[in-house]
Write an enzyme that holds these catalytic residues in place. Sequence first.
Site, PDB file in Angstrom:
ATOM      1  N   GLY A  36     -15.941  -3.894  -6.578  1.00  6.35           N
ATOM      2  CA  GLY A  36     -14.053  -4.626  -6.030  1.00  6.35           C
ATOM      3  C   GLY A  36     -13.676  -3.650  -6.390  1.00  6.35           C
ATOM      4  N   ILE A 183       4.389  -6.593  -3.594  1.00  4.00           N
ATOM      5  CA  ILE A 183       3.686  -8.043  -4.924  1.00  4.00           C
ATOM      6  C   ILE A 183       4.620  -8.454  -5.166  1.00  4.00           C
ATOM      7  CG2 ILE A 183       2.676  -8.073  -7.454  1.00  4.00           C
ATOM      8  CD1 ILE A 183       1.480  -5.533  -7.114  1.00  4.00           C
ATOM      9  N   ALA A 313      -5.523  -0.054  -0.443  1.00  2.71           N
ATOM     10  CA  ALA A 313      -6.909   0.084  -0.657  1.00  2.71           C
ATOM     11  C   ALA A 313      -7.240   0.196   1.222  1.00  2.71           C
ATOM     12  CB  ALA A 313      -7.141  -1.422  -0.283  1.00  2.71           C
ATOM     13  N   HIS A 438      -4.058 -12.253  27.003  1.00  3.30           N
ATOM     14  CA  HIS A 438      -3.366 -13.843  26.568  1.00  3.30           C
ATOM     15  C   HIS A 438      -4.185 -14.358  26.682  1.00  3.30           C
ATOM     16  CE1 HIS A 438      -0.142 -15.624  28.053  1.00  3.30           C
ATOM     17  NE2 HIS A 438      -0.618 -16.164  29.066  1.00  3.30           N
TER      18      HIS A 438
HETATM   19  P1  NAI Z   1       6.260  -1.574  -4.609  1.00  5.97           P
HETATM   20  O1  NAI Z   1       6.787   0.334  -4.762  1.00  5.97           O
HETATM   21  O2  NAI Z   1       6.361  -1.866  -3.360  1.00  5.97           O
HETATM   22  O3  NAI Z   1       8.160  -1.896  -4.921  1.00  5.97           O
HETATM   23  C1  NAI Z   1       8.234  -1.982  -6.550  1.00  5.97           C
HETATM   24  C2  NAI Z   1       9.610  -2.461  -6.009  1.00  5.97           C
HETATM   25  O4  NAI Z   1      11.138  -2.950  -7.292  1.00  5.97           O
HETATM   26  C3  NAI Z   1      10.889  -1.430  -5.050  1.00  5.97           C
HETATM   27  O5  NAI Z   1      11.449  -2.093  -4.503  1.00  5.97           O
HETATM   28  C4  NAI Z   1      11.578  -1.212  -6.919  1.00  5.97           C
HETATM   29  O6  NAI Z   1      12.533  -0.035  -6.499  1.00  5.97           O
HETATM   30  C5  NAI Z   1      12.057  -1.706  -7.390  1.00  5.97           C
HETATM   31  N1  NAI Z   1      12.160  -1.510  -8.774  1.00  5.97           N
HETATM   32  C6  NAI Z   1      11.606  -0.415  -9.644  1.00  5.97           C
HETATM   33  N2  NAI Z   1      12.392  -0.745 -11.316  1.00  5.97           N
HETATM   34  C7  NAI Z   1      12.813  -1.657 -11.080  1.00  5.97           C
HETATM   35  C8  NAI Z   1      13.323  -2.520 -11.668  1.00  5.97           C
HETATM   36  N3  NAI Z   1      14.110  -1.503 -13.353  1.00  5.97           N
HETATM   37  N4  NAI Z   1      14.882  -3.253 -11.857  1.00  5.97           N
HETATM   38  C9  NAI Z   1      14.711  -3.985 -10.489  1.00  5.97           C
HETATM   39  N5  NAI Z   1      13.624  -3.067  -9.280  1.00  5.97           N
HETATM   40  C10 NAI Z   1      13.030  -3.126  -9.797  1.00  5.97           C
HETATM   41  O7  NAI Z   1       5.566  -1.764  -6.104  1.00  5.97           O
HETATM   42  P2  NAI Z   1       4.529  -3.328  -6.385  1.00  5.97           P
HETATM   43  O8  NAI Z   1       4.836  -4.658  -5.747  1.00  5.97           O
HETATM   44  O9  NAI Z   1       4.333  -3.192  -7.811  1.00  5.97           O
HETATM   45  O10 NAI Z   1       3.230  -2.757  -5.683  1.00  5.97           O
HETATM   46  C11 NAI Z   1       1.985  -2.421  -6.470  1.00  5.97           C
HETATM   47  C12 NAI Z   1       1.230  -1.652  -5.032  1.00  5.97           C
HETATM   48  O11 NAI Z   1       0.065  -2.050  -4.436  1.00  5.97           O
HETATM   49  C13 NAI Z   1       2.195  -0.883  -4.036  1.00  5.97           C
HETATM   50  O12 NAI Z   1       1.671   1.022  -3.685  1.00  5.97           O
HETATM   51  C14 NAI Z   1       1.769  -1.711  -3.045  1.00  5.97           C
HETATM   52  O13 NAI Z   1       1.742  -1.149  -1.720  1.00  5.97           O
HETATM   53  C15 NAI Z   1       0.386  -2.612  -3.662  1.00  5.97           C
HETATM   54  N6  NAI Z   1       0.063  -3.355  -3.002  1.00  5.97           N
HETATM   55  C16 NAI Z   1       0.013  -3.885  -1.366  1.00  5.97           C
HETATM   56  C17 NAI Z   1       0.076  -5.181  -0.862  1.00  5.97           C
HETATM   57  C18 NAI Z   1      -0.365  -5.224   0.532  1.00  5.97           C
HETATM   58  O14 NAI Z   1      -0.402  -4.369   0.612  1.00  5.97           O
HETATM   59  N7  NAI Z   1       0.204  -6.181   0.851  1.00  5.97           N
HETATM   60  C19 NAI Z   1       0.031  -6.193  -2.255  1.00  5.97           C
HETATM   61  C20 NAI Z   1       0.295  -6.122  -2.680  1.00  5.97           C
HETATM   62  C21 NAI Z   1       0.693  -4.431  -3.758  1.00  5.97           C
END
Ligand code: NAI
Length: 454
Positions: A36, A183, A313, A438
């Site tokens: 998973g 996240i 995913a 609807h």
């Molecule tokens: P992310 O790439 O979405 O966001 C990371 C954020 O951290 C960016 O806005 C960036 O500018 C900021 N950042 C980077 N370095 C920093 C610093 N030193 N200080 C302050 N801000 C900083 O990454 P995230 O949220 O960790 O997610 C990781 C992966 O997991 C992503 O590829 C995401 O698409 C996937 N994911 C998808 C979800 C969904 O589809 N609902 C849910 C959770 C994760």
Amino acid sequence: MLDLIVIGGGPAGYHAAERAARAGMQVCLFEKNTLGGVCLNEGCIPSKALLYSAKILENARACKRYGIEVAEARPDPGMIVKRSEKVIRTLVAGVRARMKNAGVEVVREAALVCGKSGEGFKVAAGEGEYAARRLLICAGSQPAVPPIPGIREHLGGFVLTNREALSLKEIPGELVVIGGGVIGLEMAAYYNAMGSRVTVVEMLEHIGGPLDTEIADLLQRELARQGIQFYLQAQVQSVREGGVLYREKDATVEIAADKVLLAVGRRPAAENLGLETIGVAMERGAVKADAQGRTNVEGVYAAGDCIGGVMLAHTAYREAEVAVQAMLGREESVHYDANPSVIYTHPEVACVGLSEEEAARRGMDYEVRKLSMRYSGRFLAENEGGDGLCKILAEKGSRRILGAHMLGNSSSEAIWGMAALIGMGADVYQARATIFPHPTVGEILRETLWEFED
Ligand code: NAI
């Protein structure tokens, strides 16, 4: 010799293994942890279980507005996490059953590629040695850990990654989230609902990364209204027990923290797989793969987070399908411009295709139409006092749909329709000939499509 060895049992790996086995290949799938992958065990699924509890809590607290009286709604974090773990167990058992039914052999060991073997490739795992004509690398990703002083020492304790944040049974008083991406926002929303004082520190001007900025700013305003504090354009300098220090103009400011969540992105987990023994090319830590998932080595494919790019995913599922199709001699590709993404906050955000900023960056001539979510009868009936936005981009002239962006609950369940239309190259006129059920929140898309004049 096997037909296919799949390394990694996350969404890309288990889906590919099942597809390949059903197409008649003899497949072995290696997973060093739990079937998973991150999505099911420490990502998409547990976060949705937690966020659903948060939503119930918020709804219970707001129920008076809907004519319901309850004495008091209080969260039980231990019970919330326990329920999430039950959901995970059920789904992991489901994946296991799917592998069994498809005839996929699952080996619960770390696989190490150790060279070529005649027509195929050698893989060592535990005590065993295996060989297959083809390899599919689906090794996933891991949290990025930036070289910010104090982070590494405290990782897993004072500093959490998504893994620990999804299983805390005690709610921290003060939570500082580093990174206002997916996240960061989802976990900020959960802990805020549970009663933490949450601060999000984001280094860019907007939250939500590649999100359309109008939607991102509206989401931020709504989350701030719920009590989450945001510091934008704020560069974290260091972390020490009890606080996070960041730079603001010429001063260093400390934010008090009982826990810190590190959510600054993920990086491909493509190391220590032995890929160098067969000469697989890498690019910025990811396995380099073409549009059909082929690497530079014939017979070796890769899909999912380990190839970098969009780490989602559902994208991984599609990349896996395309790679298996390529193995079967069928040339398909992943339509990245019709790849939806969702942030499951409350309200949630759902998007597909180009944002305004991306369309402008590509120099495209586009038109935008927008409507408040309150044009949807169903939305109004179910979101007392709430609002949101639906926004559609179309190419000027051809009126081909380029993007759709929604802020408002239930939009995650409607966005796939726009993904299908964009994927098929539909224009506004073709799209609005679709009959929507609807009353549904998704009808807002149809209403917005009709905002483009004839
Ligand atoms: P992310 O790439 O979405 O966001 C990371 C954020 O951290 C960016 O806005 C960036 O500018 C900021 N950042 C980077 N370095 C920093 C610093 N030193 N200080 C302050 N801000 C900083 O990454 P995230 O949220 O960790 O997610 C990781 C992966 O997991 C992503 O590829 C995401 O698409 C996937 N994911 C998808 C979800 C969904 O589809 N609902 C849910 C959770 C994760």
